[in-house]
Enzyme design. Structure first.
Site, PDB file in Angstrom:
ATOM      1  N   GLY A 102       0.808  -1.215   0.000  1.00  0.00           N
ATOM      2  CA  GLY A 102       0.000   0.000   0.000  1.00  0.00           C
ATOM      3  C   GLY A 102       0.839   1.262   0.000  1.00  0.00           C
ATOM      4  N   ARG A 165      -0.029  -5.337  -4.812  1.00  0.00           N
ATOM      5  CA  ARG A 165       0.080  -6.426  -3.847  1.00  0.00           C
ATOM      6  C   ARG A 165       0.156  -7.747  -4.603  1.00  0.00           C
ATOM      7  NH1 ARG A 165      -0.896  -4.466   1.197  1.00  0.00           N
ATOM      8  NH2 ARG A 165      -2.150  -2.581   1.395  1.00  0.00           N
ATOM      9  N   GLY A 190       6.354  -3.136   3.503  1.00  0.00           N
ATOM     10  CA  GLY A 190       5.993  -3.497   4.865  1.00  0.00           C
ATOM     11  C   GLY A 190       6.347  -4.930   5.211  1.00  0.00           C
ATOM     12  N   ASP A 221       1.126   2.186   9.188  1.00  0.00           N
ATOM     13  CA  ASP A 221       0.564   1.780  10.479  1.00  0.00           C
ATOM     14  C   ASP A 221       1.606   1.744  11.595  1.00  0.00           C
ATOM     15  OD1 ASP A 221      -1.742   1.418   9.064  1.00  0.00           O
ATOM     16  OD2 ASP A 221      -1.737  -0.773   9.158  1.00  0.00           O
ATOM     17  N   GLY A 265      -4.833   1.232  10.587  1.00  0.00           N
ATOM     18  CA  GLY A 265      -4.322   0.413  11.683  1.00  0.00           C
ATOM     19  C   GLY A 265      -4.988  -0.946  11.656  1.00  0.00           C
ATOM     20  N   MET A 378      -6.840   9.738   1.825  1.00  0.00           N
ATOM     21  CA  MET A 378      -6.287  11.095   1.840  1.00  0.00           C
ATOM     22  C   MET A 378      -4.981  11.116   2.631  1.00  0.00           C
ATOM     23  SD  MET A 378      -9.730  13.314   2.511  1.00  0.00           S
ATOM     24  CE  MET A 378      -8.808  14.847   2.615  1.00  0.00           C
ATOM     25  N   ARG A 380      -2.819   8.490   3.393  1.00  0.00           N
ATOM     26  CA  ARG A 380      -1.690   7.703   2.889  1.00  0.00           C
ATOM     27  C   ARG A 380      -1.164   8.209   1.552  1.00  0.00           C
ATOM     28  NH1 ARG A 380      -3.310   1.733   0.807  1.00  0.00           N
ATOM     29  NH2 ARG A 380      -4.151   2.316  -1.224  1.00  0.00           N
TER      30      ARG A 380
END
Length: 456
Positions: A102, A165, A190, A221, A265, A378, A380
């Site tokens: 992401g 992804r 990540g 996150d 999160g 908005m 990220r």
């Protein structure tokens, strides 16, 4: 040496509590000739005594100890930074840079700084971007990058290399790395991406290839473990303030108004927690690490009823992964995304519905309003703020120095305020969760006055 290898390096002071350090060393490339660092001749650098990092410079994982009793040997990592000797000459380097997963504020900055750092610090001229995440290694031609092309990338959100992804096919990826002649690969992503990076590193090592693999952890996150913080996190918290402020205005301007904000999160509530503490307008913070319930004494509805009676309005911040076990799911909704993550339902929309049903049931003749704000995309998608931009630069340069020095299978990260090289395999499985028994969570509850949601 494997990505999990460690050793014990004695300290010069045998009487010190740190008489031995459990040192987690990153792997190194096969024995190769070494060359003096080109930074010696760089007109912008004047290497002084202590400028270059040695193999005995260590960053401790933990810096607070109770020395009243015995404790285990401290754990440490090699300090990141320029080395006096390197194993690559700039003219021989072919570097590939990929972004996966992401979006996160600062991705373009990291790309830019890897390109500019390789070019300006080490004279590398063959630098390529991999489009569309891992699948781009084998499904598209690499994109040549240079400082002029990436000059303004730090001012833009997202990733100009594009991301996706899934698409992880180890053999195809390693084949493509060989085919393209890359001897340095920089992977930005990540925990899922880093787990893939571990497999790429191991696949390269099985083939006995002289290719450095460096990871730069990316997660808005802030759920990657060991490191102090992920890049983009501070920007995300700052942007979340705007959503909370808007929700507070909406709630305060209505009769029995509730402002409901859903923040990012999935498995951790760091953004919700930090945004709550920074805002001081939040009445209840709901995170994945702390279960909550709606009905009965000590539940959310009872708490909100008291808040509305006393103040006339309330603001709720909820992390996207909170309360997922409370939402009924169909069989189709049990599926996972391409990265293997559970597909989360919209807990904000669900909670809004539940709030309206509760009020209509218990207070049918009274006015009530819920304003639901979801700023996820908005937040990220914005460029990194000044603090994160600087952080991205230091992470990128740390990764470059490590790869040029011959380290591989490592992540460049900040540990206790200092930059270090951490074995990829360790970071890929380490999690950073909110400890609901520590002082910070107690601070949240003291600011919001929310219940602990422990059923009596």
């Amino acid at each position: 040496m494997s990505a999990a290898d460690t050793d014990n390096t004695p300290s010069p002071a045998d009487s010190s509590p740190f008489s031995s350090i459990h040192l987690h060393r990153p792997p190194t490339l096969p024995t190769t000739p070494t060359f003096p660092s080109p930074l010696n001749a760089n007109p912008y650098y004047h290497p002084f005594n202590g400028f270059y990092i040695s193999s005995t410079d260590v960053v401790l994982r933990q810096v607070l100890y109770d020395i009243s009793g015995a404790f285990p040997a401290p754990e440490g990592y090699l300090r990141a930074g320029p080395r006096k000797e390197v194993v690559f000459e700039g003219k021989d380097v072919r570097a590939g840079i990929v972004t996966c997963g992401g979006l996160c504020p600062g991705m373009n900055t990291v790309i830019r700084e890897v390109v500019v750092g390789l070019w300006e610090l080490y004279g590398v001229r063959q630098i390529f971007g991999i489009r569309s995440g891992y699948r781009g290694f084998y499904s598209a031609d690499p994109v040549p990058l240079n400082p002029k092309l990436v000059h303004n990338w730090h001012k833009r959100g997202g990733t100009l290399l594009e991301t996706s992804r899934g698409g992880f096919d180890l053999e195809k990826i390693v084949d493509a790395i060989q085919t393209h002649g890359f001897n340095q690969v920089y992977i930005i992503g990540g925990d899922g991406t880093l787990r893939g990076a571990v497999k790429i590193f191991e696949g390269i090592r099985r083939r006995k290839l002289n290719i450095a693999v460096a990871g730069i952890p990316k997660t808005v996150d802030n759920d990657v473990g060991i490191i102090d913080q992920s890049f983009g996190f501070q920007t995300a918290v700052e942007m979340a303030q705007q959503a909370i402020s808007a929700a507070h205005v909406e709630a305060e301007s209505a009769v029995n108004g509730i402002g409901l904000v859903k923040l990012m999160g999935r498995s951790t509530g760091h953004i919700a927690l930090q945004a709550t503490l920074s805002s001081r307008d939040v009445d209840c913070c709901l995170i994945p690490e702390n279960d909550f319930y709606l009905e009965g004494e000590g539940g959310l509805f009872k708490f909100l009823e008291e808040q509305l009676k006393e103040n006339g309005h309330a603001v709720i911040v909820i992390a996207e992964g909170a309360g997922q076990d409370l939402i009924p799911r169909t069989e189709e909704q049990q599926q996972k995304d391409e990265s293997g993550n559970p597909i989360f339902l919209d807990v904000g929309a669900w909670l809004k519905t539940k709030l309206n049903q509760w009020w209509k049931r218990d207070h049918p003749k009274e006015l009530f309003t819920v304003k639901y704000i979801d700023p996820t995309y908005m937040i990220r998608a914005v460029p990194a703020n000044a603090v994160d931009n600087l952080y991205c630069t230091l992470l990128a340069h740390s990764a470059i120095h490590g790869a040029m020095a011959g380290y591989t299978g490592f992540v460049a990260g900040r540990v206790n305020g200092n930059y270090a090289y951490i074995p990829l395999a360790e970071v890929a499985v380490a999690r950073n969760v909110v400890d609901t028994k520590d002082h910070k969570w107690a601070w949240v509850r003291s600011v919001t006055n929310q219940p602990d949601f422990v059923k009596k």
